[in-house]
Design a protein around this motif. Structure first.
Motif, PDB file in Angstrom:
ATOM      1  N   ALA A  49      44.967  48.084  30.313  1.00 50.97           N
ATOM      2  CA  ALA A  49      45.595  47.658  29.053  1.00 50.97           C
ATOM      3  C   ALA A  49      44.749  48.050  27.840  1.00 50.97           C
ATOM      4  O   ALA A  49      45.288  48.430  26.799  1.00 50.97           O
ATOM      5  N   SER A  50      43.429  47.998  27.977  1.00 55.96           N
ATOM      6  CA  SER A  50      42.541  48.316  26.855  1.00 55.96           C
ATOM      7  C   SER A  50      42.467  49.810  26.592  1.00 55.96           C
ATOM      8  O   SER A  50      41.989  50.222  25.535  1.00 55.96           O
ATOM      9  N   GLY A  51      42.913  50.614  27.554  1.00 54.96           N
ATOM     10  CA  GLY A  51      42.847  52.065  27.382  1.00 54.96           C
ATOM     11  C   GLY A  51      41.517  52.659  27.790  1.00 54.96           C
ATOM     12  O   GLY A  51      41.327  53.866  27.702  1.00 54.96           O
ATOM     13  N   GLU A  52      40.588  51.798  28.217  1.00 56.39           N
ATOM     14  CA  GLU A  52      39.298  52.316  28.664  1.00 56.39           C
ATOM     15  C   GLU A  52      38.674  51.394  29.700  1.00 56.39           C
ATOM     16  O   GLU A  52      39.064  50.232  29.846  1.00 56.39           O
ATOM     17  N   ILE A  53      37.707  51.940  30.403  1.00 55.31           N
ATOM     18  CA  ILE A  53      36.889  51.160  31.327  1.00 55.31           C
ATOM     19  C   ILE A  53      35.469  51.245  30.785  1.00 55.31           C
ATOM     20  O   ILE A  53      34.885  52.329  30.728  1.00 55.31           O
ATOM     21  N   PRO A  54      34.922  50.114  30.336  1.00 64.40           N
ATOM     22  CA  PRO A  54      33.578  50.135  29.753  1.00 64.40           C
ATOM     23  C   PRO A  54      32.496  50.482  30.780  1.00 64.40           C
ATOM     24  O   PRO A  54      32.649  50.220  31.979  1.00 64.40           O
ATOM     25  N   ALA A  55      31.418  51.057  30.302  1.00 61.82           N
ATOM     26  CA  ALA A  55      30.263  51.352  31.150  1.00 61.82           C
ATOM     27  C   ALA A  55      29.854  50.086  31.888  1.00 61.82           C
ATOM     28  O   ALA A  55      29.829  48.999  31.311  1.00 61.82           O
ATOM     29  N   GLY A  56      29.572  50.230  33.176  1.00 61.86           N
ATOM     30  CA  GLY A  56      29.110  49.107  33.973  1.00 61.86           C
ATOM     31  C   GLY A  56      30.213  48.286  34.612  1.00 61.86           C
ATOM     32  O   GLY A  56      29.956  47.470  35.492  1.00 61.86           O
ATOM     33  N   GLU A  57      31.471  48.475  34.182  1.00 64.77           N
ATOM     34  CA  GLU A  57      32.591  47.752  34.788  1.00 64.77           C
ATOM     35  C   GLU A  57      33.126  48.577  35.964  1.00 64.77           C
ATOM     36  O   GLU A  57      33.240  49.797  35.875  1.00 64.77           O
ATOM     37  N   ALA A  58      33.469  47.910  37.026  1.00 69.31           N
ATOM     38  CA  ALA A  58      33.936  48.622  38.220  1.00 69.31           C
ATOM     39  C   ALA A  58      35.255  49.338  37.965  1.00 69.31           C
ATOM     40  O   ALA A  58      36.208  48.750  37.460  1.00 69.31           O
ATOM     41  N   ILE A  59      35.264  50.616  38.336  1.00 69.57           N
ATOM     42  CA  ILE A  59      36.515  51.383  38.369  1.00 69.57           C
ATOM     43  C   ILE A  59      37.227  51.043  39.678  1.00 69.57           C
ATOM     44  O   ILE A  59      38.417  50.785  39.704  1.00 69.57           O
ATOM     45  N   HIS A  60      36.449  51.069  40.740  1.00 70.20           N
ATOM     46  CA  HIS A  60      36.944  50.694  42.066  1.00 70.20           C
ATOM     47  C   HIS A  60      36.082  49.544  42.578  1.00 70.20           C
ATOM     48  O   HIS A  60      34.868  49.624  42.523  1.00 70.20           O
ATOM     49  N   ASP A  61      36.731  48.509  43.062  1.00 71.99           N
ATOM     50  CA  ASP A  61      36.059  47.406  43.740  1.00 71.99           C
ATOM     51  C   ASP A  61      37.004  47.012  44.868  1.00 71.99           C
ATOM     52  O   ASP A  61      38.021  46.360  44.641  1.00 71.99           O
ATOM     53  N   MET A  62      36.687  47.478  46.083  1.00 71.07           N
ATOM     54  CA  MET A  62      37.612  47.387  47.208  1.00 71.07           C
ATOM     55  C   MET A  62      36.896  46.914  48.459  1.00 71.07           C
ATOM     56  O   MET A  62      35.727  47.225  48.655  1.00 71.07           O
ATOM     57  N   MET A  63      37.639  46.200  49.288  1.00 69.63           N
ATOM     58  CA  MET A  63      37.064  45.711  50.547  1.00 69.63           C
ATOM     59  C   MET A  63      38.046  45.923  51.689  1.00 69.63           C
ATOM     60  O   MET A  63      39.257  45.899  51.482  1.00 69.63           O
ATOM     61  N   MET A  81      41.910  45.070  46.898  1.00 69.54           N
ATOM     62  CA  MET A  81      41.511  45.967  45.820  1.00 69.54           C
ATOM     63  C   MET A  81      41.441  45.136  44.541  1.00 69.54           C
ATOM     64  O   MET A  81      42.455  44.881  43.905  1.00 69.54           O
ATOM     65  N   ASP A  82      40.233  44.687  44.192  1.00 68.15           N
ATOM     66  CA  ASP A  82      40.074  43.863  43.001  1.00 68.15           C
ATOM     67  C   ASP A  82      40.100  44.696  41.721  1.00 68.15           C
ATOM     68  O   ASP A  82      40.610  44.240  40.706  1.00 68.15           O
ATOM     69  N   SER A  83      39.524  45.898  41.775  1.00 70.13           N
ATOM     70  CA  SER A  83      39.552  46.784  40.615  1.00 70.13           C
ATOM     71  C   SER A  83      40.021  48.161  41.054  1.00 70.13           C
ATOM     72  O   SER A  83      39.510  48.711  42.038  1.00 70.13           O
ATOM     73  N   THR A  84      40.984  48.678  40.325  1.00 66.20           N
ATOM     74  CA  THR A  84      41.513  50.020  40.562  1.00 66.20           C
ATOM     75  C   THR A  84      41.822  50.640  39.200  1.00 66.20           C
ATOM     76  O   THR A  84      42.013  49.918  38.220  1.00 66.20           O
ATOM     77  N   PRO A  85      41.886  51.960  39.136  1.00 69.25           N
ATOM     78  CA  PRO A  85      42.213  52.567  37.850  1.00 69.25           C
ATOM     79  C   PRO A  85      43.641  52.247  37.395  1.00 69.25           C
ATOM     80  O   PRO A  85      43.914  52.170  36.214  1.00 69.25           O
ATOM     81  N   TYR A  86      44.542  52.041  38.352  1.00 67.95           N
ATOM     82  CA  TYR A  86      45.945  51.774  38.055  1.00 67.95           C
ATOM     83  C   TYR A  86      46.407  50.558  38.858  1.00 67.95           C
ATOM     84  O   TYR A  86      46.056  50.410  40.025  1.00 67.95           O
ATOM     85  N   GLN A  87      47.201  49.712  38.267  1.00 66.97           N
ATOM     86  CA  GLN A  87      47.685  48.507  38.943  1.00 66.97           C
ATOM     87  C   GLN A  87      48.438  48.839  40.228  1.00 66.97           C
ATOM     88  O   GLN A  87      48.312  48.146  41.229  1.00 66.97           O
ATOM     89  N   HIS A  88      49.248  49.887  40.211  1.00 66.79           N
ATOM     90  CA  HIS A  88      50.068  50.189  41.390  1.00 66.79           C
ATOM     91  C   HIS A  88      49.234  50.690  42.576  1.00 66.79           C
ATOM     92  O   HIS A  88      49.732  50.731  43.699  1.00 66.79           O
ATOM     93  N   CYS A  89      47.967  51.012  42.368  1.00 67.33           N
ATOM     94  CA  CYS A  89      47.094  51.392  43.491  1.00 67.33           C
ATOM     95  C   CYS A  89      47.040  50.265  44.523  1.00 67.33           C
ATOM     96  O   CYS A  89      46.984  50.512  45.728  1.00 67.33           O
TER      97      CYS A  89
END
Length: 186
Positions: A49-63, A81-89
């Motif tokens: 939603a913010s249009g960016e992923i800040p430095a240090g924030e997970a792009i991918h966080d998956m188990m 999948m707690d963090s993904t680049p796209y919600q539909h992932c």
């Protein structure tokens, strides 16, 4: 021996893959894999939603968690999948239940690539299955090896010739199982 000193450089990305094996009270084993990708700088993201992923924030966080028995049969599986680049992932997480019924053995990697390759899965979850399978093997090895008393005349243990350290003519095989050694005991 450490790696040689690197050329001057600036870190850009960190991928952390952690795999852990747990012996459960019921005698089964849970093997968990956790993958986290983090950039050292802000990146644009059309999926956030913010249009960016800040430095240090997970792009991918998956188990992934698989439950196995001592024959390395997968009895239960789940992915999150707690963090993904796209919600539909996150929609593909349920597909990893297809691991149930598989056995971790030679050919496991090919089977999982067939099941979860391309649009049938998540690249990152698929990549994690290799280290997860190795962790399953390592976590249960001491129990599985104790159950087998190898003696002359028995079939060759499957681990022999799987890597340099376990080759038939290695010191380990010559000392512990000279009857399976290419060259016998010293």
């Amino acid at each position: 021996m450490p790696l040689s000193p690197p050329v001057e450089r600036v870190q850009q990305h960190t991928r952390t893959v952690t795999c852990k094996g747990y012996l459960r009270q019921d005698g089964l084993w849970d093997i968990e894999g956790h993958l986290v990708d983090v950039k050292d700088h802000d990146i644009k993201s059309h999926g956030r939603a913010s249009g960016e992923i800040p430095a240090g924030e997970a792009i991918h966080d998956m188990m992934i968690r698989i439950t196995i028995d001592l024959e390395l049969n997968i009895l239960a599986a789940e992915a999150s999948m707690d963090s993904t680049p796209y919600q539909h992932c996150k929609e593909i997480s349920e597909a990893y239940k297809k691991l149930v019924g598989l056995q971790i053995k030679p050919g496991f990697t090919k089977i999982t690539k067939d099941l979860f390759g391309a649009t049938n899965g998540c690249t990152h979850l698929l990549e994690m299955l290799g280290p997860l399978a190795t962790a399953a093997y390592q976590a249960t090895y001491h129990v599985r090896i104790d159950e087998k008393e190898w003696e002359p005349g028995n079939p060759k243990p499957a681990i022999i010739n799987t890597c340099h350290g376990w080759r038939e003519d290695s010191p380990v095989i010559r000392k512990n199982w000279p009857h399976f050694s290419d060259i016998g005991a010293d």
